[in-house]
Motif scaffolding. Structure first.
Motif, mmCIF file in Angstrom:
data_model
loop_
_atom_site.group_PDB
_atom_site.id
_atom_site.type_symbol
_atom_site.label_atom_id
_atom_site.label_comp_id
_atom_site.label_asym_id
_atom_site.label_seq_id
_atom_site.Cartn_x
_atom_site.Cartn_y
_atom_site.Cartn_z
ATOM 1 N N GLN A 93 17.149 19.875 -53.258
ATOM 2 C CA GLN A 93 16.346 18.685 -52.982
ATOM 3 C C GLN A 93 15.728 18.751 -51.586
ATOM 4 O OE1 GLN A 93 18.509 15.090 -53.733
ATOM 5 N NE2 GLN A 93 19.136 15.691 -55.781
ATOM 6 N N GLN A 94 16.352 19.516 -50.712
ATOM 7 C CA GLN A 94 15.828 19.708 -49.360
ATOM 8 C C GLN A 94 14.838 20.872 -49.295
ATOM 9 O OE1 GLN A 94 16.580 17.657 -46.879
ATOM 10 N NE2 GLN A 94 18.261 16.530 -47.823
ATOM 11 N N GLU A 95 14.674 21.578 -50.415
ATOM 12 C CA GLU A 95 13.850 22.785 -50.435
ATOM 13 C C GLU A 95 12.668 22.666 -51.395
ATOM 14 O OE1 GLU A 95 14.346 25.121 -48.392
ATOM 15 O OE2 GLU A 95 16.439 24.930 -47.744
ATOM 16 N N VAL A 96 12.261 21.445 -51.711
ATOM 17 C CA VAL A 96 11.179 21.257 -52.675
ATOM 18 C C VAL A 96 9.895 21.944 -52.217
ATOM 19 C CG1 VAL A 96 9.657 19.554 -53.746
ATOM 20 C CG2 VAL A 96 12.122 19.155 -53.696
ATOM 21 N N SER A 97 9.575 21.836 -50.949
ATOM 22 C CA SER A 97 8.348 22.467 -50.439
ATOM 23 C C SER A 97 8.376 23.972 -50.665
ATOM 24 C CB SER A 97 8.169 22.160 -48.951
ATOM 25 O OG SER A 97 7.964 20.787 -48.735
ATOM 26 N N ALA A 98 9.527 24.588 -50.428
ATOM 27 C CA ALA A 98 9.660 26.030 -50.643
ATOM 28 C C ALA A 98 9.653 26.368 -52.130
ATOM 29 C CB ALA A 98 10.932 26.542 -49.990
ATOM 30 N N LYS A 100 8.087 24.913 -54.417
ATOM 31 C CA LYS A 100 6.713 24.790 -54.923
ATOM 32 C C LYS A 100 5.955 26.109 -54.839
ATOM 33 C CE LYS A 100 5.945 19.854 -53.948
ATOM 34 N NZ LYS A 100 5.180 18.873 -53.135
ATOM 35 N N MET A 101 6.412 26.982 -53.975
ATOM 36 C CA MET A 101 5.734 28.264 -53.774
ATOM 37 C C MET A 101 6.322 29.368 -54.644
ATOM 38 S SD MET A 101 3.586 27.138 -51.665
ATOM 39 C CE MET A 101 2.755 28.683 -51.295
ATOM 40 N N GLN A 154 8.527 17.098 -59.061
ATOM 41 C CA GLN A 154 7.777 17.383 -57.837
ATOM 42 C C GLN A 154 7.218 18.804 -57.806
ATOM 43 O OE1 GLN A 154 9.779 15.828 -54.131
ATOM 44 N NE2 GLN A 154 11.468 15.481 -55.559
ATOM 45 N N LEU A 155 7.581 19.629 -58.792
ATOM 46 C CA LEU A 155 7.194 21.030 -58.771
ATOM 47 C C LEU A 155 5.928 21.275 -59.584
ATOM 48 C CD1 LEU A 155 10.732 22.648 -59.165
ATOM 49 C CD2 LEU A 155 9.447 22.169 -57.059
#
Length: 263
Positions: A198-203, A205-206, A231-232
């Motif tokens: 949950q803390q790594e959603v931005s990562a 996404k890639m 969110q992905l």
């Protein structure tokens, strides 16, 4: 223990002792060593040892796709998890499609491993990935495509491996743990930020991946998984099942099809 015809032996610790150094250099080394230990050895933690020697390499049984899957087991399980039931069917399907499979182990989990944000656990996990992958590649050469995978607690590790190691092109997580404190075994550890997708959603996404969840899954709380999945982007495939925390025949077919679809 014998897995797929392989005998596992316990790792033997190695101790390297540096006995001599100049006074100034020795002092500097001690200062650096203490600085490096500051994060992983905070109060309340405990020793964490990943059993990096106890992995099993399984060659393809037909052809060679160039893909290599690294799989982590569920909570309180080991590589033997993949030798029966639908977990074995999944491994067999990978190998029949020409994929190599590496079964990795995890340390027996304790609450003290995840204190202080889980930074020590994260660092030890990264080190274990590199140790195992380096050993496999030394023996069998590099893969065309490295894929991280796992079920439940192992799914958590595959998601985290994809964003913190830099060595995987894709990942799959079937019914993954997404918060360690959602498990009944660890209700008091709080938000383990250094080991929490949950803390790594931005990562995430890639990355390219597959995540599944069950609407009836109370073991890991399927709504937590869905919250991440929503969110992905489309490069991460998502499958929702009306089921609890189990691996069914359809789950196996969907995971195998997704892996097979990877270039």
């Amino acid at each position: 223990m014998t897995i797929f015809g392989h005998t596992l032996t316990a790792a033997r610790p190695r101790l390297i002792v540096l006995s001599l150094c100049f006074l100034s250099l020795c002092s500097a080394v001690l200062i650096i060593a203490k600085a490096r230990q500051a994060v992983p050895n905070l109060a309340g933690g405990c020793a964490i040892t990943f059993p990096v020697s106890d992995f099993v390499y399984l060659a393809p049984t037909a052809g060679n796709s160039g893909k290599r899957l690294y799989l982590w087991p569920g909570l309180n399980n080991d590589v033997a998890q993949w030798t029966s039931g639908n977990a074995k069917v999944l491994v067999d399907s990978f190998r029949a499609a020409g994929d190599a499979v590496v079964l990795a182990n995890l340390p027996a989990p304790q609450s003290c491993m995840f204190v202080n944000g889980g930074f020590q656990y994260r660092d030890k996990f990264i080190a274990s990935i590199n140790t195992i992958m380096n050993a496999v590649e030394a023996a069998h050469g590099p893969a065309g495509l490295n894929i991280a995978g796992g079920i439940s607690f192992g799914g958590l590790h595959s998601m985290m491996a994809s964003v913190i190691s830099g060595r995987f092109a894709a990942w799959f997580a079937h019914l993954p743990v997404t918060r360690i404190d959602a498990l009944q075994e660890f209700p008091s550890v709080g938000d383990v930020k250094a080991f929490n997708p949950q803390q790594e959603v931005s990562a995430l996404k890639m990355t390219s991946g597959l995540v599944t969840w069950g609407t009836l899954d109370t073991r890991v709380n399927g709504t937590l998984i869905k919250a991440i999945a929503d969110q992905l982007p489309d490069r991460v495939s998502k499958i929702e099942y009306v089921q609890g925390h189990e691996t069914k025949t359809q789950n196996v077919a969907d995971i195998a099809a997704w892996v097979n679809s990877l270039p």
